[in-house]
Motif scaffolding. Structure first.
Motif, PDB file in Angstrom:
ATOM      1  N   UNK A 211       0.058  -1.017  -0.292  1.00  0.00           N
ATOM      2  CA  UNK A 211       0.178   0.355   0.034  1.00  0.00           C
ATOM      3  C   UNK A 211       1.134   0.928   0.087  1.00  0.00           C
ATOM      4  N   UNK A 212       1.805   1.393   0.726  1.00  0.00           N
ATOM      5  CA  UNK A 212       3.307   2.653   0.418  1.00  0.00           C
ATOM      6  C   UNK A 212       3.223   2.211  -1.069  1.00  0.00           C
ATOM      7  N   UNK A 213       4.058   1.673  -1.772  1.00  0.00           N
ATOM      8  CA  UNK A 213       3.880   1.759  -3.509  1.00  0.00           C
ATOM      9  C   UNK A 213       3.031   2.361  -3.854  1.00  0.00           C
ATOM     10  N   UNK A 221       4.345   9.196  -8.205  1.00  0.00           N
ATOM     11  CA  UNK A 221       5.807   8.930  -7.623  1.00  0.00           C
ATOM     12  C   UNK A 221       5.805   6.940  -7.573  1.00  0.00           C
ATOM     13  N   UNK A 222       7.069   6.525  -7.623  1.00  0.00           N
ATOM     14  CA  UNK A 222       7.932   5.181  -7.422  1.00  0.00           C
ATOM     15  C   UNK A 222       8.835   4.745  -6.625  1.00  0.00           C
ATOM     16  N   UNK A 223       7.949   3.398  -6.499  1.00  0.00           N
ATOM     17  CA  UNK A 223       9.192   3.108  -5.218  1.00  0.00           C
ATOM     18  C   UNK A 223       9.775   2.620  -5.651  1.00  0.00           C
ATOM     19  N   UNK A 224      10.316   2.358  -7.263  1.00  0.00           N
ATOM     20  CA  UNK A 224      11.733   2.522  -7.848  1.00  0.00           C
ATOM     21  C   UNK A 224      11.734   3.219  -8.903  1.00  0.00           C
ATOM     22  N   UNK A 225      13.949   2.873  -9.121  1.00  0.00           N
ATOM     23  CA  UNK A 225      13.383   4.347 -10.282  1.00  0.00           C
ATOM     24  C   UNK A 225      13.636   2.682 -11.214  1.00  0.00           C
ATOM     25  N   UNK A 232      12.739   5.397  -5.980  1.00  0.00           N
ATOM     26  CA  UNK A 232      12.032   6.158  -8.000  1.00  0.00           C
ATOM     27  C   UNK A 232      11.117   7.794  -7.106  1.00  0.00           C
ATOM     28  N   UNK A 233      11.902   8.217  -5.836  1.00  0.00           N
ATOM     29  CA  UNK A 233      11.439   9.090  -5.155  1.00  0.00           C
ATOM     30  C   UNK A 233      12.315  10.337  -4.628  1.00  0.00           C
ATOM     31  N   UNK A 234      12.711  11.597  -4.736  1.00  0.00           N
ATOM     32  CA  UNK A 234      13.896  11.874  -3.431  1.00  0.00           C
ATOM     33  C   UNK A 234      13.167  12.509  -2.642  1.00  0.00           C
TER      34      UNK A 234
END
Length: 440
Positions: A211-213, A221-225, A232-234
């Motif tokens: 649920x966080x992703x 935003x994304x969980x991973x690049x 995937x976020x800064x």
């Protein structure tokens, strides 16, 4: 879907594990199988081992499908190994270390890169071109979801979407109405307050790694690049916003306490909604039938909160079957996968419990046979098809370790051992360090 408090480990940790977690078994399940060579079309005796996770209903019908396959292929003996989600992965750990995995294993997207990236899974693409796996009635995008690093490592068993199995009668008794399809986290908070006044809770918990992703997607935003080398976020704002809300729900008593949650297994029978203590069970749509049946009362399947739920929601392979690289019966294993995916009689037994079938022919054949609960799942996934966005790529190598980090920090937040802001910074720093190993 994982419902219990996750105990996932990185594969590097898994491969050093020494013991197996309590799996149930059938017949001679768990014994090492002597491989018998079998070519295409051979009627020589063949033994296959197959492993999966799930609740009792899944175990029961899968064993019936296996029995049907053995009736149609009397030279084949299939040994079944099954367990709850957490115990399943712990059981695979020493088998992977000893190069003794079952011929067919049920696969989750979170682990696809871990097993596929370490050469433990067979590339199934050649079997889709040589006739062993008939994918002619399967959408190409659905099949593509089983790829990692250019190879087809799993065949999805169905597609599903995040949803909530809920008890509308409990809401009515609490003086609340059923949420609209575009409901929000604020609406969820308001329901929590009303339910608490009636001695009930919202749910056992929201899976941190699911649920966080989802929330990240709702805020663009994304969980991973894309290359899997960083998060995937800064900006930590999304983490802080999400977990402050989560902490507030927990402190307000809307969720199950961590000590009680730690005792839960990933089965319908001990879910708080099923037990009549919670409004809902937030999970994947394919779980609705089992959870609803276990509840033995009126339930509904609804979307999870937004806003921007359409950005967050996506169609996901519910799970898949993979053939392991160490299998000496790969062609027979592929034949069983084809049966599971395409055989109408088999799917009349399965009825989409592992997700709405990926074969359009099977889906059409099943529609007249569905129970009201099963029809709700098919209808919900059809709705999600037009109210969702494309799914993210498979989780990168190291994601299981990142998920464990997220789970640990989430618990520290709820136990007030770390502030949400400090947890956000630590998660970003440590997760990026884990993922940096993927840089080439």
């Amino acid at each position: 879907m994982k419902k219990a408090l996750p105990m996932v480990l990185s594969l590097s940790m898994i491969l050093t594990a020494a013991g197996c977690g309590g799996a149930a078994s059938s017949g001679d399940a768990g014994k090492k199988t002597d491989a018998v060579s079998s070519g295409s079309g051979s009627k020589d005796p063949v033994t296959l081992r197959i492993a999966w996770w799930g609740g009792q209903a899944r175990h029961d019908y899968t064993l019936k499908v296996i029995e049907l396959y053995q009736q149609k292929n009397p030279n084949v003996k299939i040994e079944a190994e099954y367990a709850s989600f957490d115990d399943y992965w712990k059981k695979l750990a020493p088998q992977a270390a000893a190069n003794g995995l079952p011929d067919i294993i049920q696969m989750d997207m979170s682990y696809l890169s871990q097993f596929g990236g370490r050469g433990q899974l067979e590339d199934l693409r050649p079997y889709t071109t040589n006739g062993k796996l008939d994918m002619s009635a399967v959408n190409a995008n659905t099949l593509k979801s089983g790829e990692y690093d250019g190879k087809l490592y799993q065949i999805p068993l169905g597609v599903n979407a995040l949803g909530a199995t809920v008890d509308p009668d409990m809401l009515a008794k609490a003086g609340a109405s059923m949420p609209a399809k575009d409901w929000t986290w604020d609406d969820l908070d308001a329901l929590g307050a009303k339910l608490k006044g009636n001695g009930k809770i919202l749910m056992d918990y929201l899976r941190y790694d699911v649920f966080f992703p989802y929330y990240l997607r709702t805020v663009d935003q994304k969980m991973y690049s894309a290359d899997g080398t960083t998060l995937g976020y800064t900006d930590d704002k999304a983490f802080v916003d999400y977990f402050k809300r989560y902490q507030k729900m927990y402190d307000s008593g809307y969720l199950l306490s961590l000590d009680k949650l730690a005792q839960k297994k990933s089965t319908p029978e001990d879910d708080e909604m099923v037990l009549g203590n919670a409004f809902g069970s937030f999970a994947w749509s394919n779980q609705y039938v089992a959870w609803s049946a276990a509840a033995k009362r009126n339930t509904e399947l609804i979307p999870i909160p937004g806003p921007n739920g359409k950005k967050g929601l996506f169609l996901k392979p519910s799970m898949g079957f993979s053939i392991t690289k160490n299998s000496k019966q790969k062609e027979e294993a592929a034949k069983f996968l084809d049966f599971f995916i395409n055989d109408i009689d088999a799917n009349k037994i399965i009825k989409g419990e592992r997700g709405v079938p990926i074969s359009s022919k099977v889906k059409e054949a099943l529609k007249p046979t569905l129970t009201p609960a099963e029809a709700k799942v098919f209808d919900y996934v059809a709705w999600a098809e037009t109210n969702s966005s494309p799914m993210d790529p498979p989780n990168p190598v190291g994601s299981v370790e990142v998920e464990k980090l997220l789970k640990d920090l989430s618990e520290q937040i709820l136990y007030k051992k770390i502030s949400v802001e400090d947890a956000a910074a630590k998660f970003r720093k440590d997760a990026n360090a884990i993922l940096a190993k993927n840089k080439k």
